[in-house]
Motif scaffolding. Sequence first.
Motif, PDB file in Angstrom:
ATOM      1  N   LEU A  14      37.879  37.731  42.281  1.00  0.00           N
ATOM      2  CA  LEU A  14      37.063  37.472  41.087  1.00  0.00           C
ATOM      3  C   LEU A  14      35.848  38.397  41.040  1.00  0.00           C
ATOM      4  O   LEU A  14      35.476  38.900  39.974  1.00  0.00           O
ATOM      5  CB  LEU A  14      36.602  36.013  41.070  1.00  0.00           C
ATOM      6  N   LEU A  15      35.232  38.620  42.208  1.00  0.00           N
ATOM      7  CA  LEU A  15      34.034  39.461  42.262  1.00  0.00           C
ATOM      8  C   LEU A  15      34.398  40.937  42.285  1.00  0.00           C
ATOM      9  O   LEU A  15      35.461  41.323  42.765  1.00  0.00           O
ATOM     10  CB  LEU A  15      33.207  39.123  43.506  1.00  0.00           C
ATOM     11  N   ARG A  16      33.480  41.755  41.802  1.00  0.00           N
ATOM     12  CA  ARG A  16      33.667  43.196  41.828  1.00  0.00           C
ATOM     13  C   ARG A  16      33.266  43.755  43.197  1.00  0.00           C
ATOM     14  O   ARG A  16      32.734  43.038  44.050  1.00  0.00           O
ATOM     15  CB  ARG A  16      32.837  43.833  40.704  1.00  0.00           C
ATOM     16  N   TYR A  24      31.328  39.162  31.226  1.00  0.00           N
ATOM     17  CA  TYR A  24      32.597  38.788  30.610  1.00  0.00           C
ATOM     18  C   TYR A  24      33.283  37.678  31.415  1.00  0.00           C
ATOM     19  O   TYR A  24      33.753  36.677  30.843  1.00  0.00           O
ATOM     20  CB  TYR A  24      33.513  40.007  30.519  1.00  0.00           C
ATOM     21  N   SER A  25      33.343  37.832  32.736  1.00  0.00           N
ATOM     22  CA  SER A  25      33.985  36.819  33.577  1.00  0.00           C
ATOM     23  C   SER A  25      33.256  35.489  33.489  1.00  0.00           C
ATOM     24  O   SER A  25      33.885  34.425  33.433  1.00  0.00           O
ATOM     25  CB  SER A  25      34.048  37.295  35.028  1.00  0.00           C
ATOM     26  N   VAL A  26      31.918  35.540  33.484  1.00  0.00           N
ATOM     27  CA  VAL A  26      31.131  34.308  33.346  1.00  0.00           C
ATOM     28  C   VAL A  26      31.473  33.615  32.038  1.00  0.00           C
ATOM     29  O   VAL A  26      31.673  32.391  31.994  1.00  0.00           O
ATOM     30  CB  VAL A  26      29.621  34.611  33.424  1.00  0.00           C
ATOM     31  N   ALA A 245      48.371  37.989  42.699  1.00  0.00           N
ATOM     32  CA  ALA A 245      47.636  38.917  43.567  1.00  0.00           C
ATOM     33  C   ALA A 245      47.044  40.030  42.717  1.00  0.00           C
ATOM     34  O   ALA A 245      47.664  40.489  41.750  1.00  0.00           O
ATOM     35  CB  ALA A 245      48.563  39.518  44.620  1.00  0.00           C
ATOM     36  N   VAL A 246      45.835  40.460  43.082  1.00  0.00           N
ATOM     37  CA  VAL A 246      45.241  41.611  42.404  1.00  0.00           C
ATOM     38  C   VAL A 246      45.825  42.892  42.992  1.00  0.00           C
ATOM     39  O   VAL A 246      46.405  42.887  44.079  1.00  0.00           O
ATOM     40  CB  VAL A 246      43.702  41.608  42.540  1.00  0.00           C
ATOM     41  N   GLN A 247      45.680  43.980  42.245  1.00  0.00           N
ATOM     42  CA  GLN A 247      46.309  45.249  42.641  1.00  0.00           C
ATOM     43  C   GLN A 247      45.842  45.726  44.006  1.00  0.00           C
ATOM     44  O   GLN A 247      46.597  46.347  44.764  1.00  0.00           O
ATOM     45  CB  GLN A 247      46.027  46.310  41.563  1.00  0.00           C
ATOM     46  N   HIS A 264      40.621  44.356  41.038  1.00  0.00           N
ATOM     47  CA  HIS A 264      39.585  43.340  40.831  1.00  0.00           C
ATOM     48  C   HIS A 264      38.330  43.878  40.154  1.00  0.00           C
ATOM     49  O   HIS A 264      37.554  43.113  39.557  1.00  0.00           O
ATOM     50  CB  HIS A 264      39.209  42.674  42.166  1.00  0.00           C
ATOM     51  N   ASP A 265      38.085  45.176  40.201  1.00  0.00           N
ATOM     52  CA  ASP A 265      36.917  45.749  39.528  1.00  0.00           C
ATOM     53  C   ASP A 265      37.066  45.786  38.012  1.00  0.00           C
ATOM     54  O   ASP A 265      36.124  46.147  37.302  1.00  0.00           O
ATOM     55  CB  ASP A 265      36.648  47.167  40.049  1.00  0.00           C
ATOM     56  N   LYS A 266      38.234  45.424  37.501  1.00  0.00           N
ATOM     57  CA  LYS A 266      38.491  45.509  36.060  1.00  0.00           C
ATOM     58  C   LYS A 266      38.521  44.131  35.391  1.00  0.00           C
ATOM     59  O   LYS A 266      39.142  43.951  34.340  1.00  0.00           O
ATOM     60  CB  LYS A 266      39.812  46.241  35.821  1.00  0.00           C
ATOM     61  N   ASP A 267      37.834  43.156  35.998  1.00  0.00           N
ATOM     62  CA  ASP A 267      37.769  41.796  35.426  1.00  0.00           C
ATOM     63  C   ASP A 267      39.157  41.210  35.218  1.00  0.00           C
ATOM     64  O   ASP A 267      39.400  40.430  34.287  1.00  0.00           O
ATOM     65  CB  ASP A 267      37.018  41.791  34.092  1.00  0.00           C
TER      66      ASP A 267
END
Length: 277
Positions: A14-16, A24-26, A245-247, A264-267
């Motif tokens: 979730l975090l960058r 945006y995530s918030v 899973a994230v990339q 994960h850096d792309k929201d």
Amino acid sequence: MKKRYILTDLDGTLLRSDQSISKYSVRVLTEALDKGHVISYATARSYISSMKILSTVPWKFPLVLYNGALLYDPVCQKLIDGNFLDTQISNEIIGIGEQNGISPFLFLLDADDKERVYHRKLNRSCDFQFFDSRPNDSRFKKVTPLLFPEDSKTIIVAFIGTYEEVSPIYQSVKNKFEDQIHIHFMEDSYITNNYFLEFSHPLANKKRGLELWCEHVECNTEDVLVFGDNLNDIGMFEEAGSKIAVQNAHEQLKKLACEVIDHHDKDTVAKYISRIV
């Protein structure tokens, strides 16, 4: 509306990469919670450490903290449930580490169930980096001798170092206490060329954390959608009905995933949640 049950990892998911969460995530999380979806997180972090980043999200449901060792109520700000390592075993692990030249960080709850992190005087670069990554954190305290008090609850005994430094500690502790402990041994996401080696109660893992979470939010594990990136998320992925899973995730986790999404850096977690709710 179909109610969604969602549990996400934080760091690397979730975090960058800079340990932050986007506006945006918030917004996505807030709107989904307001609509009645049951969303929370499962992290290796503490309540204090995670809330320094995530306090702008109105969390309503239990938080799975310290890799599943604790279940915490973010509304009343109190311990709900947990699994704690035997104090004598904890103190013996400290001794094994120091025989190998490394003093650990001790994560515990004191007699009043307040989060504490005890440590010796810091003299290693990796320890300073970990300490400095949590500025003004009231949990940290230098103590002598470095031991768990009898009236405390052991959450984690954590060592930081290179693979060569912490491997002998891993092997010694495993040989002596294998059936009485849970071990997390994985490369650190933020301290280059260093590993975290953590010892906790046998049930202090995200698999059991997910099960406890489901008991409290009144759903089955197969109802839950989980997001993750690292080896400590494997237990969640084994139990949950849907696993994403994230990339940037560990290859072993990707093999267990129903789907692999973007970095994960792309929201990417927020975008996925926005799409399904």
